[in-house]
Design a protein around this motif. Structure first.
Motif, PDB file in Angstrom:
ATOM      1  N   GLU A  19       0.845  -1.197   0.000  1.00 46.29           N
ATOM      2  CA  GLU A  19       0.000   0.000   0.000  1.00 46.29           C
ATOM      3  C   GLU A  19       0.873   1.237   0.000  1.00 46.29           C
ATOM      4  O   GLU A  19       2.083   1.179   0.258  1.00 46.29           O
ATOM      5  N   CYS A  20       0.239   2.364  -0.288  1.00 44.83           N
ATOM      6  CA  CYS A  20       0.966   3.629  -0.280  1.00 44.83           C
ATOM      7  C   CYS A  20       0.036   4.679   0.321  1.00 44.83           C
ATOM      8  O   CYS A  20      -1.190   4.547   0.239  1.00 44.83           O
ATOM      9  N   VAL A  21       0.615   5.692   0.943  1.00 47.77           N
ATOM     10  CA  VAL A  21      -0.199   6.726   1.597  1.00 47.77           C
ATOM     11  C   VAL A  21       0.409   8.097   1.394  1.00 47.77           C
ATOM     12  O   VAL A  21       1.613   8.241   1.183  1.00 47.77           O
ATOM     13  N   TRP A  22      -0.454   9.100   1.476  1.00 45.89           N
ATOM     14  CA  TRP A  22      -0.031  10.505   1.467  1.00 45.89           C
ATOM     15  C   TRP A  22       0.038  11.002   2.903  1.00 45.89           C
ATOM     16  O   TRP A  22      -0.689  10.530   3.771  1.00 45.89           O
ATOM     17  N   ASN A  23       0.860  12.030   3.107  1.00 43.94           N
ATOM     18  CA  ASN A  23       0.742  12.697   4.396  1.00 43.94           C
ATOM     19  C   ASN A  23      -0.382  13.718   4.295  1.00 43.94           C
ATOM     20  O   ASN A  23      -1.014  13.874   3.246  1.00 43.94           O
ATOM     21  N   SER A  24      -0.616  14.434   5.370  1.00 44.46           N
ATOM     22  CA  SER A  24      -1.793  15.296   5.407  1.00 44.46           C
ATOM     23  C   SER A  24      -1.709  16.459   4.426  1.00 44.46           C
ATOM     24  O   SER A  24      -2.724  16.912   3.906  1.00 44.46           O
ATOM     25  N   SER A  25      -0.510  16.930   4.144  1.00 42.67           N
ATOM     26  CA  SER A  25      -0.379  18.079   3.244  1.00 42.67           C
ATOM     27  C   SER A  25       0.008  17.653   1.839  1.00 42.67           C
ATOM     28  O   SER A  25       0.291  18.509   1.004  1.00 42.67           O
ATOM     29  N   ASP A  26       0.030  16.367   1.569  1.00 49.16           N
ATOM     30  CA  ASP A  26       0.389  15.827   0.249  1.00 49.16           C
ATOM     31  C   ASP A  26       1.821  16.158  -0.137  1.00 49.16           C
ATOM     32  O   ASP A  26       2.159  16.178  -1.319  1.00 49.16           O
ATOM     33  N   SER A  27       2.663  16.426   0.849  1.00 49.25           N
ATOM     34  CA  SER A  27       4.039  16.746   0.501  1.00 49.25           C
ATOM     35  C   SER A  27       4.962  15.548   0.654  1.00 49.25           C
ATOM     36  O   SER A  27       6.080  15.549   0.151  1.00 49.25           O
ATOM     37  N   VAL A  28       4.504  14.549   1.352  1.00 45.34           N
ATOM     38  CA  VAL A  28       5.325  13.353   1.579  1.00 45.34           C
ATOM     39  C   VAL A  28       4.487  12.131   1.245  1.00 45.34           C
ATOM     40  O   VAL A  28       3.289  12.091   1.548  1.00 45.34           O
ATOM     41  N   ILE A  29       5.113  11.169   0.600  1.00 44.51           N
ATOM     42  CA  ILE A  29       4.422   9.894   0.367  1.00 44.51           C
ATOM     43  C   ILE A  29       5.198   8.790   1.049  1.00 44.51           C
ATOM     44  O   ILE A  29       6.412   8.904   1.279  1.00 44.51           O
ATOM     45  N   MET A  30       4.502   7.751   1.389  1.00 43.64           N
ATOM     46  CA  MET A  30       5.124   6.669   2.136  1.00 43.64           C
ATOM     47  C   MET A  30       4.614   5.339   1.611  1.00 43.64           C
ATOM     48  O   MET A  30       3.451   5.214   1.215  1.00 43.64           O
ATOM     49  N   THR A  31       5.511   4.365   1.608  1.00 46.44           N
ATOM     50  CA  THR A  31       5.115   3.029   1.183  1.00 46.44           C
ATOM     51  C   THR A  31       6.026   2.008   1.845  1.00 46.44           C
ATOM     52  O   THR A  31       7.059   2.358   2.405  1.00 46.44           O
ATOM     53  N   GLY A  32       5.656   0.760   1.791  1.00 50.17           N
ATOM     54  CA  GLY A  32       6.397  -0.273   2.481  1.00 50.17           C
ATOM     55  C   GLY A  32       7.353  -1.026   1.576  1.00 50.17           C
ATOM     56  O   GLY A  32       7.326  -0.896   0.352  1.00 50.17           O
ATOM     57  N   ALA A  33       8.208  -1.818   2.225  1.00 49.17           N
ATOM     58  CA  ALA A  33       9.177  -2.628   1.485  1.00 49.17           C
ATOM     59  C   ALA A  33       9.431  -3.897   2.307  1.00 49.17           C
ATOM     60  O   ALA A  33       8.603  -4.259   3.134  1.00 49.17           O
ATOM     61  N   TYR A  34      10.559  -4.532   2.063  1.00 50.88           N
ATOM     62  CA  TYR A  34      10.888  -5.777   2.762  1.00 50.88           C
ATOM     63  C   TYR A  34      11.813  -5.514   3.940  1.00 50.88           C
ATOM     64  O   TYR A  34      12.279  -4.392   4.131  1.00 50.88           O
TER      65      TYR A  34
END
Lengths: 333, 452
Positions: free
Chosen positions: B347-362
């Protein structure tokens, strides 16, 4: 890189080889093909295979087949990766690839196209413009041996059809009734007819299994009838003889052995007119294509280049014609 | 888009480490205010955490702002039970695939949870008062002897211990033949969509016996099936727009005003394939595993196997930004195909201000990318290497060059430790990471709010 505790079976290429001319490309292609096949079959054994996974694996299989047909290398050393369960098929594939170049193409537009006609096929490959190969009599033999690739693809697509029919409760189910009546026929029981009866009964038996699993298939992607179930009733002694005629038995030619080929075939489809392969094949006086039982591929068995008909005796011929007549009636009804 | 071993700007303080020994967590979701955090697991259970709001006077320390509460378990309930489909002789997994909160309209909270086949609407309400002083019954509920009643009293509400009640309010069943992979609540507050491998249905929250099919990509001939739906989401502001992603790496934006059945997309987002990097696995790694609208509604974030991409809704020719999550795996695709890791859905997500994105790995790693600078950082969600209130150190995977201490080699990565599910607080820099059966909640103490 491997999961902990698992023994590495073979050393896969560490570097992704995208260059087709690289010597590793073909071995990697074959590795991917065999792994895909394994995954595909294991996936079908699951009670409810993941559709996304099945589609991705099927697409990969398709692509690998396409690329293999597109430019099989003549002089490459065929590696024999010690894959755990598909060594026989691997051997068959590698041997078949050592055959001369032109090969039938797998149309990405549903293999049925390629399987149906032996004439030059327009390939709708989306991957690349693979040159068409015109098939002539000489090449058909090799093309037959290339069938494992096709046949699997054709089988995959026919299974997808089956899924469709089960989910939508198509009227195809109704047509299965005529099959049953065949079992009650008291006909000449020798030779090909006995084989036919067995085959049909086996087929019919498998239909029961398939009917039960029809519902199962509503959300599952593929039929869980295995090839072994299907062929249980078939008198394989006869088959072996016939396949020997076709040269499908490994005899120095390195063509896929029938049993091994059967083992690795994906499950059969629930096609609407399952008897067509039989009738058409008898019509053409040769065995149905064991690569697939889907109706669209039925005429693949109509290869005129087969050297000798399976029913060598006149008696068999006559019986075969009678049986064919019978089955035509049943199919029409 | 290089990666720094140390990024002083993004320096997170580890607030608390919540370890739940429940089953493998399969979904994580904050509600719209961020006060509640719901997790679903493979056993069909939902655990809701609530953020404690501490009074400012008591806990204020240097550097801390108020409302720095921790998340504690609020309620646990069994959402889905293992089911059996008698028609197909198949077990239906009770694993919770997705949880989505409804916007709060009154004191109660509502959430939708779904397994492979059935979506349920749950009402989460609190009860902290109860009436006392009945005329006809005593405190235990026994009927009083009428002769002892001399006067009438009005029952009074008295505070009691907090009780959280969770009740199923709606069950939306029999809408899907295939496995439901996404649900998304519409901005209209009345409808939601559910997507399976081949179809997307639109439901009204109040109607359970029927749904409206809005996308159907099932081919007439199943032989022709080459593509499945992998994720779907409604636009955050426009109630007529939704997007769905496919296993072939395409995104389709659909406008429900155009036609009743949205098989024909309004916009198709697809990146042309790079012929140089084509391989046997090109299609598999292009399969989009998650799609999320930005909070602004202007951008889309997608995750495929090796990258995370940001798309501008106004430009369908290709992504505007591409972030390499773990490019070092590209040469290992063959092995990853063999051990099935290539099918993992991150999955992937935005932060609240759409300035940072985050996703997972191994290897319990997850990655954050700062969109302004393009820089990425690798963090680790692993109990052994971080203590409560410790600063979360950045990690690095060694791919060549000078090896630093703490670098992890590609061949030492643990592919069983995958970070597939995560959530970002809607307004603060608090993230929830699901690592197998553990839930990690991290908070940025330096910059708790999104305004950085």
């Amino acid at each position: 890189m491997i999961m902990k505790g698992q023994k590495r079976k073979l050393p896969p290429e560490e570097v992704e080889v995208s260059d087709r001319s690289s010597p590793f490309w073909e071995s990697q292609r074959q590795f991917v093909f065999s792994v895909s096949l394994n995954k595909y079959q294991r996936g079908q054994e699951l009670p409810e295979p993941s559709l996304r996974r099945s589609v991705l694996i099927a697409n990969t299989l398709r692509q690998v087949s396409l690329e293999g047909c597109g430019a099989p290398s003549m002089d490459m050393e065929v590696s024999q990766p010690p894959c755990s369960s598909s060594s026989a098929l691997q051997e068959s594939i590698t041997n078949s690839h050592s055959a001369p170049s032109s090969c039938p193409l797998v149309s990405s537009n549903y293999f049925s196209n390629c399987a149906v006609s032996r004439s030059p096929v327009s390939c709708h490959s989306s991957a690349s413009n693979v040159p068409l190969s015109a098939k002539n009599e000489d090449e058909d033999w090799e093309s037959m041996s290339m069938d494992p690739d096709f046949s699997l693809s054709a089988a995959i697509s026919s299974i997808l059809t089956a899924l469709d029919s089960t989910i939508d409760g198509s009227p195809q189910a109704a047509q299965r009734a005529p099959l049953r009546s065949l079992e009650n026929l008291a006909g000449p029981t020798e030779g090909a007819v006995a084989w036919m009866k067995h085959g049909v009964r086996g087929y019919g038996g498998s239909w029961e299994q398939q009917e039960n699993s029809m519902e199962v298939m509503r959300s599952s992607y593929l039929n869980d009838v295995t090839v072994e179930d299907l062929f249980q009733d078939i008198d394989t002694s006869l088959l072996e003889r016939e396949m020997g005629v076709l040269g499908l038995r490994g005899s120095g030619g390195g063509y896929p052995t029938g049993d091994d080929l059967l083992r690795y075939l994906p499950p059969l489809s629930s096609s609407s007119s399952p008897l067509l392969p039989f009738s058409l094949s008898l019509n053409q006086k040769c065995l149905p294509s064991f690569s697939s039982f889907s109706p669209l591929s039925s005429s693949s068995s109509s290869s005129p280049s087969l050297s000798s008909p399976p029913f060598s005796s006149q008696n068999h011929m006559r019986e075969g014609l009678e049986l064919e007549h019978l089955m035509e009636i049943l199919v029409e009804s | 888009m290089g990666e720094d071993a140390e990024s002083p700007k993004i320096n997170h303080t580890f607030l608390r480490d919540y370890v739940t020994e429940a089953d493998v967590i399969s979904t994580v979701e904050f509600n719209q205010t961020g006060d509640l955090l719901a997790t679903g697991d493979k056993g069909g259970r939902v655990v809701i955490f609530q953020r404690e709001t501490e009074p400012k006077g008591e806990s204020e320390e240097v550097g801390e702002t108020g409302d720095s509460g921790e998340y504690n378990v609020y309620s646990t309930f069994q959402s889905h039970e293992p089911d059996f489909d008698y028609l197909k002789s198949l077990e239906i997994e009770e694993k919770i695939n997705k949880i989505r909160w409804l916007p709060q309209q009154n004191a109660a909270h509502f959430l939708l949870s779904t397994n492979d086949k059935t979506i349920k609407l749950w009402k989460v309400s609190e009860r902290d008062k109860r009436p006392e002083g009945y005329n006809l019954k005593d405190e235990e509920g026994r009927l009083k002897d009428i002769s002892t009643i001399t006067s009438l009293q009005v029952p009074v509400l008295k505070p009691t211990d907090l009780m959280v009640e969770v009740r199923p309010r709606r069950v939306f069943s029999n809408g899907h033949t295939y496995h439901v992979n996404s649900i998304s609540v519409n901005s209209d507050g009345e409808t939601y969509l559910s997507a399976d491998d081949l179809r997307i249905n639109m439901w009204h929250l109040g109607i359970t016996d029927r749904s409206f099919n809005i996308v159907d990509i099932k081919p007439a001939n199943m032989e022709d099936l080459t593509e499945v739906i992998t994720a779907a989401e409604f636009h955050p502001h426009h109630c007529h727009l939704f997007v769905y992603s496919s296993s072939k790496g395409t995104l389709r934006l659909c406008d429900m005003r155009a036609s009743a059945l949205c098989d024909k997309h309004t916009k198709l987002f697809e990146e042309p394939e790079d012929p140089g990097s084509r391989s046997f696995f090109s299609e598999i790694i292009s399969s989009v595993s998650d799609v999320k609208f930005s909070h602004s509604g202007r951008y889309l974030l997608t995750r495929d196997y090796l990258t995370a991409k940001v798309w501008d809704l106004n430009m369908d020719k290709g992504p505007v930004e591409t972030y390499q999550v773990h490019e070092y795996l590209r040469s290992k695709l063959c092995s990853l195909y063999e051990n099935d890791c290539i099918f993992d859905k991150f999955e992937c997500v935005w932060n609240s201000s759409d300035s940072v994105i985050m996703t997972g790995a191994y290897n319990s790693f997850f990655r954050m990318f700062d969109r302004e600078t393009g820089r990425g950082v690798t963090l680790e969600a692993w109990r052994e290497s971080s203590k409560p209130r410790a600063v979360l150190r950045t990690r690095r995977v060694y791919t060549g060059g000078k090896r630093r201490r703490g670098d992890v080699g590609v061949d030492s990565l643990d592919f069983t430790k995958k970070i597939l599910h995560m959530a970002w607080h809607p307004s603060e820099n608090i993230i929830a990471i699901a690592a197998t059966n553990n839930l990690y909640i991290f908070q940025d103490r330096v910059n708790p709010d999104h305004t950085q």
